[in-house]
Design an enzyme around this catalytic site. Structure first.
Site, mmCIF file in Angstrom:
data_model
loop_
_atom_site.group_PDB
_atom_site.id
_atom_site.type_symbol
_atom_site.label_atom_id
_atom_site.label_comp_id
_atom_site.label_asym_id
_atom_site.label_seq_id
_atom_site.Cartn_x
_atom_site.Cartn_y
_atom_site.Cartn_z
ATOM 1 N N ASP A 199 15.929 -46.768 -22.909
ATOM 2 C CA ASP A 199 16.297 -47.743 -22.327
ATOM 3 C C ASP A 199 15.227 -47.633 -20.914
ATOM 4 O O ASP A 199 15.408 -46.463 -20.245
ATOM 5 C CB ASP A 199 17.609 -47.897 -22.067
ATOM 6 C CG ASP A 199 17.797 -49.206 -21.002
ATOM 7 O OD1 ASP A 199 17.284 -49.998 -20.227
ATOM 8 O OD2 ASP A 199 19.058 -49.798 -21.040
ATOM 9 N N GLY B 54 14.044 -60.218 -22.806
ATOM 10 C CA GLY B 54 13.674 -58.471 -23.061
ATOM 11 C C GLY B 54 13.301 -58.015 -21.630
ATOM 12 O O GLY B 54 14.069 -57.669 -20.869
ATOM 13 N N ASP C 264 11.551 -57.195 -19.311
ATOM 14 C CA ASP C 264 11.309 -58.121 -17.319
ATOM 15 C C ASP C 264 12.972 -58.355 -17.157
ATOM 16 O O ASP C 264 13.720 -58.111 -16.174
ATOM 17 C CB ASP C 264 10.886 -59.345 -17.133
ATOM 18 C CG ASP C 264 10.711 -59.950 -16.333
ATOM 19 O OD1 ASP C 264 10.842 -59.549 -15.127
ATOM 20 O OD2 ASP C 264 10.227 -61.309 -16.020
ATOM 21 N N THR D 97 3.778 -56.807 -25.967
ATOM 22 C CA THR D 97 4.350 -56.720 -27.528
ATOM 23 C C THR D 97 5.804 -57.057 -28.137
ATOM 24 O O THR D 97 5.879 -57.550 -29.320
ATOM 25 C CB THR D 97 4.650 -55.820 -27.953
ATOM 26 O OG1 THR D 97 5.435 -54.151 -27.521
ATOM 27 C CG2 THR D 97 2.930 -54.549 -28.092
ATOM 28 N N TYR E 33 5.245 -62.201 -26.207
ATOM 29 C CA TYR E 33 3.862 -62.240 -26.032
ATOM 30 C C TYR E 33 3.132 -62.204 -27.398
ATOM 31 O O TYR E 33 1.981 -62.109 -27.215
ATOM 32 C CB TYR E 33 3.390 -61.693 -24.931
ATOM 33 C CG TYR E 33 3.718 -62.281 -23.609
ATOM 34 C CD1 TYR E 33 4.907 -62.891 -23.726
ATOM 35 C CD2 TYR E 33 2.862 -61.766 -22.763
ATOM 36 C CE1 TYR E 33 5.019 -63.902 -21.798
ATOM 37 C CE2 TYR E 33 3.434 -62.457 -20.968
ATOM 38 C CZ TYR E 33 4.748 -62.774 -20.850
ATOM 39 O OH TYR E 33 4.760 -64.107 -20.134
#
Length: 175
Positions: A12, A34, A36, A120, A123
């Site tokens: 993480d 994700g 962000d 990945t 996007y």
């Protein structure tokens, strides 16, 4: 290139005990899904307040904020490219995301930097290609002669498949 300066791990990214973590941000820098979203949640609402003052960030560029509630002192935010088949400058933009993030981290004297696998997720950048662009950019940064403080770069992989691609890419680059 001294590949001992690069570490590939699973985990993480919000829990990494490094000086800087890199956020695979969107161009608004105001949070998203994700990595962000996870970074914004873990860092707390102060991060969003600081990000609002940055007026976004162009794809391939990078901006830095405090780490707030994270173990990391700083967060470098970089919007990676959306994959459109590879003929729209994606590899150069992805390279720029890694290079500019390392430059920003070095400006604050970071010794350790943790990256996610930029672009990945939603996007859609293919892992096989993205892992090689990432590692080539890191290698280029370290061999460029750019004055920097960075001793170790960690690629923190979210899952086994991502981890496998990065390990294979490192082995390939080592020759």
């Amino acid at each position: 290139m001294d590949w001992n300066r690069v570490e590939i791990s699973m985990g993480d990214i919000t829990k990494q005990g490094v000086d800087v973590i890199v956020n695979a941000a969107n161009t608004t820098l105001l949070g998203g899904g994700g990595v962000d979203g996870a970074i914004h949640r873990a860092a707390g609402p102060e991060l969003l307040q600081e990000c609002r003052k940055l007026n976004g960030c162009q794809t391939g560029e990078a901006k830095i904020t405090k780490g707030y509630r994270l173990q990391a002192k700083y967060i470098v935010h970089t919007p990676g490219p959306v994959w459109h088949g590879g003929g729209h400058g994606e590899s150069q933009l992805l390279r720029n995301s890694y290079m500019n993030s390392l430059v920003q981290a070095s400006k604050v004297g970071a010794k350790t930097v943790a990256f996610p696998s930029i672009s990945t997720g939603v996007y859609g950048y293919p892992l096989e290609k993205a892992s090689r662009v990432a590692l080539h950019a890191i290698e280029e940064f370290f061999s460029s002669g750019i004055e920097n403080s960075i001793e170790k770069v960690c690629i923190v992989c979210f899952d086994e498949n991502t981890y496998r691609h990065y390990v294979e890419a490192v082995e390939e680059l080592k020759g």
